[in-house]
Scaffold this motif. Structure first.
Motif, PDB file in Angstrom:
ATOM      1  N   LEU A 116       0.830  -1.208   0.000  1.00 15.80           N
ATOM      2  CA  LEU A 116       0.000   0.000   0.000  1.00 15.80           C
ATOM      3  C   LEU A 116       0.863   1.256   0.000  1.00 15.80           C
ATOM      4  O   LEU A 116       0.575   2.230  -0.715  1.00 15.80           O
ATOM      5  CB  LEU A 116      -0.919  -0.005   1.223  1.00 15.80           C
ATOM      6  N   ALA A 117       1.919   1.254   0.811  1.00 11.59           N
ATOM      7  CA  ALA A 117       2.807   2.421   0.852  1.00 11.59           C
ATOM      8  C   ALA A 117       3.436   2.663  -0.510  1.00 11.59           C
ATOM      9  O   ALA A 117       3.511   3.818  -0.980  1.00 11.59           O
ATOM     10  CB  ALA A 117       3.883   2.214   1.911  1.00 11.59           C
ATOM     11  N   ASP A 118       3.870   1.598  -1.170  1.00  7.07           N
ATOM     12  CA  ASP A 118       4.507   1.748  -2.476  1.00  7.07           C
ATOM     13  C   ASP A 118       3.508   2.191  -3.536  1.00  7.07           C
ATOM     14  O   ASP A 118       3.879   2.875  -4.498  1.00  7.07           O
ATOM     15  CB  ASP A 118       5.170   0.435  -2.883  1.00  7.07           C
ATOM     16  N   ARG A 119       2.248   1.806  -3.359  1.00  5.94           N
ATOM     17  CA  ARG A 119       1.231   2.226  -4.329  1.00  5.94           C
ATOM     18  C   ARG A 119       0.833   3.680  -4.127  1.00  5.94           C
ATOM     19  O   ARG A 119       0.728   4.448  -5.088  1.00  5.94           O
ATOM     20  CB  ARG A 119      -0.013   1.341  -4.202  1.00  5.94           C
ATOM     21  N   HIS A 120       0.653   4.080  -2.871  1.00  4.25           N
ATOM     22  CA  HIS A 120       0.234   5.459  -2.599  1.00  4.25           C
ATOM     23  C   HIS A 120       1.373   6.459  -2.774  1.00  4.25           C
ATOM     24  O   HIS A 120       1.132   7.605  -3.177  1.00  4.25           O
ATOM     25  CB  HIS A 120      -0.316   5.563  -1.175  1.00  4.25           C
ATOM     26  N   ALA A 121       2.591   6.056  -2.422  1.00  3.35           N
ATOM     27  CA  ALA A 121       3.732   6.976  -2.464  1.00  3.35           C
ATOM     28  C   ALA A 121       4.993   6.198  -2.816  1.00  3.35           C
ATOM     29  O   ALA A 121       5.786   5.843  -1.930  1.00  3.35           O
ATOM     30  CB  ALA A 121       3.904   7.691  -1.129  1.00  3.35           C
ATOM     31  N   PRO A 122       5.197   5.891  -4.084  1.00  7.60           N
ATOM     32  CA  PRO A 122       6.366   5.095  -4.483  1.00  7.60           C
ATOM     33  C   PRO A 122       7.674   5.704  -3.968  1.00  7.60           C
ATOM     34  O   PRO A 122       7.904   6.907  -4.088  1.00  7.60           O
ATOM     35  CB  PRO A 122       6.311   5.147  -6.013  1.00  7.60           C
ATOM     36  N   GLY A 123       8.483   4.846  -3.348  1.00 10.89           N
ATOM     37  CA  GLY A 123       9.778   5.274  -2.851  1.00 10.89           C
ATOM     38  C   GLY A 123       9.756   5.956  -1.492  1.00 10.89           C
ATOM     39  O   GLY A 123      10.819   6.278  -0.950  1.00 10.89           O
ATOM     40  N   LEU A 124       8.574   6.183  -0.928  1.00 14.73           N
ATOM     41  CA  LEU A 124       8.498   6.904   0.346  1.00 14.73           C
ATOM     42  C   LEU A 124       9.105   6.095   1.493  1.00 14.73           C
ATOM     43  O   LEU A 124       9.972   6.573   2.216  1.00 14.73           O
ATOM     44  CB  LEU A 124       7.051   7.259   0.684  1.00 14.73           C
ATOM     45  N   VAL A 125       8.636   4.868   1.670  1.00 12.21           N
ATOM     46  CA  VAL A 125       9.086   4.039   2.799  1.00 12.21           C
ATOM     47  C   VAL A 125      10.342   3.273   2.385  1.00 12.21           C
ATOM     48  O   VAL A 125      10.285   2.306   1.637  1.00 12.21           O
ATOM     49  CB  VAL A 125       7.977   3.074   3.267  1.00 12.21           C
TER      50      VAL A 125
ATOM     51  N   ALA B  48      -4.150   7.738   4.094  1.00  8.43           N
ATOM     52  CA  ALA B  48      -4.705   6.857   3.067  1.00  8.43           C
ATOM     53  C   ALA B  48      -4.118   5.453   3.174  1.00  8.43           C
ATOM     54  O   ALA B  48      -4.839   4.446   3.035  1.00  8.43           O
ATOM     55  CB  ALA B  48      -4.432   7.440   1.685  1.00  8.43           C
ATOM     56  N   ILE B  49      -2.805   5.372   3.435  1.00  9.64           N
ATOM     57  CA  ILE B  49      -2.161   4.058   3.573  1.00  9.64           C
ATOM     58  C   ILE B  49      -2.804   3.263   4.712  1.00  9.64           C
ATOM     59  O   ILE B  49      -3.175   2.090   4.556  1.00  9.64           O
ATOM     60  CB  ILE B  49      -0.648   4.228   3.825  1.00  9.64           C
ATOM     61  N   HIS B  50      -2.955   3.915   5.856  1.00 13.20           N
ATOM     62  CA  HIS B  50      -3.450   3.184   7.024  1.00 13.20           C
ATOM     63  C   HIS B  50      -4.958   2.961   6.977  1.00 13.20           C
ATOM     64  O   HIS B  50      -5.448   1.980   7.554  1.00 13.20           O
ATOM     65  CB  HIS B  50      -3.000   3.892   8.300  1.00 13.20           C
ATOM     66  N   ALA B  51      -5.683   3.814   6.288  1.00 16.09           N
ATOM     67  CA  ALA B  51      -7.121   3.561   6.095  1.00 16.09           C
ATOM     68  C   ALA B  51      -7.319   2.309   5.256  1.00 16.09           C
ATOM     69  O   ALA B  51      -8.173   1.456   5.559  1.00 16.09           O
ATOM     70  CB  ALA B  51      -7.788   4.772   5.444  1.00 16.09           C
ATOM     71  N   ASP B  52      -6.530   2.180   4.188  1.00 21.25           N
ATOM     72  CA  ASP B  52      -6.627   0.981   3.355  1.00 21.25           C
ATOM     73  C   ASP B  52      -6.170  -0.256   4.124  1.00 21.25           C
ATOM     74  O   ASP B  52      -6.761  -1.341   3.998  1.00 21.25           O
ATOM     75  CB  ASP B  52      -5.780   1.146   2.098  1.00 21.25           C
ATOM     76  N   LEU B  53      -5.106  -0.111   4.906  1.00 20.66           N
ATOM     77  CA  LEU B  53      -4.601  -1.247   5.676  1.00 20.66           C
ATOM     78  C   LEU B  53      -5.650  -1.727   6.681  1.00 20.66           C
ATOM     79  O   LEU B  53      -5.831  -2.937   6.886  1.00 20.66           O
ATOM     80  CB  LEU B  53      -3.320  -0.841   6.403  1.00 20.66           C
TER      81      LEU B  53
ATOM     82  N   VAL C  66       0.916   6.653  14.128  1.00 15.95           N
ATOM     83  CA  VAL C  66      -0.371   5.962  14.037  1.00 15.95           C
ATOM     84  C   VAL C  66      -0.580   5.194  15.324  1.00 15.95           C
ATOM     85  O   VAL C  66       0.290   4.399  15.726  1.00 15.95           O
ATOM     86  CB  VAL C  66      -0.408   4.997  12.826  1.00 15.95           C
ATOM     87  N   HIS C  67      -1.710   5.435  15.980  1.00 15.80           N
ATOM     88  CA  HIS C  67      -2.028   4.745  17.223  1.00 15.80           C
ATOM     89  C   HIS C  67      -3.486   4.338  17.181  1.00 15.80           C
ATOM     90  O   HIS C  67      -4.370   5.178  17.049  1.00 15.80           O
ATOM     91  CB  HIS C  67      -1.769   5.657  18.421  1.00 15.80           C
ATOM     92  N   GLU C  68      -3.712   3.012  17.288  1.00 16.55           N
ATOM     93  CA  GLU C  68      -5.068   2.458  17.228  1.00 16.55           C
ATOM     94  C   GLU C  68      -5.800   2.968  15.994  1.00 16.55           C
ATOM     95  O   GLU C  68      -6.954   3.371  16.055  1.00 16.55           O
ATOM     96  CB  GLU C  68      -5.831   2.781  18.521  1.00 16.55           C
ATOM     97  N   TRP C  69      -5.101   2.948  14.890  1.00 14.87           N
ATOM     98  CA  TRP C  69      -5.590   3.310  13.555  1.00 14.87           C
ATOM     99  C   TRP C  69      -5.831   4.810  13.372  1.00 14.87           C
ATOM    100  O   TRP C  69      -6.269   5.233  12.312  1.00 14.87           O
ATOM    101  CB  TRP C  69      -6.850   2.524  13.194  1.00 14.87           C
ATOM    102  N   ARG C  70      -5.523   5.608  14.370  1.00 20.41           N
ATOM    103  CA  ARG C  70      -5.682   7.058  14.212  1.00 20.41           C
ATOM    104  C   ARG C  70      -4.338   7.665  13.814  1.00 20.41           C
ATOM    105  O   ARG C  70      -3.343   7.484  14.528  1.00 20.41           O
ATOM    106  CB  ARG C  70      -6.196   7.699  15.498  1.00 20.41           C
ATOM    107  N   VAL C  71      -4.337   8.391  12.717  1.00 24.90           N
ATOM    108  CA  VAL C  71      -3.116   9.044  12.245  1.00 24.90           C
ATOM    109  C   VAL C  71      -2.981  10.403  12.918  1.00 24.90           C
ATOM    110  O   VAL C  71      -3.915  11.207  12.923  1.00 24.90           O
ATOM    111  CB  VAL C  71      -3.141   9.212  10.715  1.00 24.90           C
ATOM    112  N   GLN C  72      -1.820  10.636  13.500  1.00 26.12           N
ATOM    113  CA  GLN C  72      -1.512  11.900  14.172  1.00 26.12           C
ATOM    114  C   GLN C  72      -0.383  12.570  13.388  1.00 26.12           C
ATOM    115  O   GLN C  72       0.747  12.076  13.382  1.00 26.12           O
ATOM    116  CB  GLN C  72      -1.097  11.636  15.619  1.00 26.12           C
TER     117      GLN C  72
END
Length: 254
Positions: A19-28, A66-71, A103-109
């Protein structure tokens, strides 16, 4: 599949990276696991998966969301908690680092200090699991045992002593959660100080049974049972709370 990991951990990491590579190639550029996975104490259905994602550029909050919502849609039953840092951040004292995405308990901060502390850095240095990127031992992760030991002692005084006098002595102390959280949490800190390294909850059980008087073994085994399963040691929550208070009092006394 990622080798040498629990199948569930391996699957969620593989999904996350895809998902990370799809949403933001090369980010992670790096993905490391700390917490119970790194300490050899991961329990499916009980433990969270604690990650540190290393990026070469500042990740946009919307992209992380977006990455963690999909995950979450495919792995909602497992908490995938962690933080985003740069490579250089790991080589510096986390106390000096600026807040960043977490990210904590699916909430992005977007700007959080969540898990940006010496415990995380020490666990990474001790036993961090590299899912993507160089081995954790080669990263030059910043560690400072005297500072971590002092923070651990301060936590016993500033968090656990008031917790014993407040919630543990009230209605909260009657709950199974309080038994597991209190008994394992406090003794784990004592073992960490004794061992000179961050230890796990399961290791804390063995340490407590070896270190403290036999009258507390029932309480310690009940705390372990509440985490891992097995036969109940108590039928009376009032008796269990009394033993919890007695055990915490002894451990906090040092």
């Amino acid at each position: 599949m990622i080798p040498e990991l629990d199948d569930g951990v391996s699957r969620i990491c593989a999904t996350y990276l895809a998902l990370a590579d799809r949403h933001a190639p090369g980010l992670v550029e790096g993905l490391y696991l700390q917490g119970s996975v790194a300490l050899g104490d991961y329990r499916p259905g009980v433990s969270d998966i604690d990650f540190v994602a290393v990026t070469g550029r500042q990740p946009p909050a919307g992209t992380v969301g977006a990455i963690h919502a999909d995950l979450r849609r495919s792995h909602r039953r497992t908490s995938f908690d962690g933080l985003y840092v740069g490579w250089d951040d790991l080589r510096r004292d986390p106390a000096q680092a600026a807040p960043g995405p977490a990210v904590h308990e699916w909430r992005v901060q977007p700007a959080s200090r969540f898990e940006r502390n010496l415990v995380t850095w020490h666990v990474l240095a001790q036993a961090g699991v590299a899912v993507r990127g160089p081995a954790a031992a080669t990263l030059g992760v910043f560690t400072d045992w005297p500072a971590l030991a002092e923070a651990t002692r301060r936590n016993l005084v500033e968090y656990w002593t008031p917790w014993l006098r407040g919630p543990a002595s009230g209605v909260v102390g009657l709950t199974p959660w309080a038994t597991a959280w209190g008994a394992l949490g406090v003794v784990r800190l004592r073992q960490t100080l004794a061992a000179g390294r961050v230890t796990s909850k399961t290791a804390a059980v063995a340490y407590a049974l070896d270190t403290y008087d036999r009258r507390w073994h029932r309480l310690v085994n009940e705390a372990a049972r509440l985490r891992l399963g097995g036969a109940r040691r108590y039928r009376n929550p009032w008796r269990r709370r009394a033993d919890l208070i007695g055990f915490l009092t002894e451990v906090l006394r040092g």
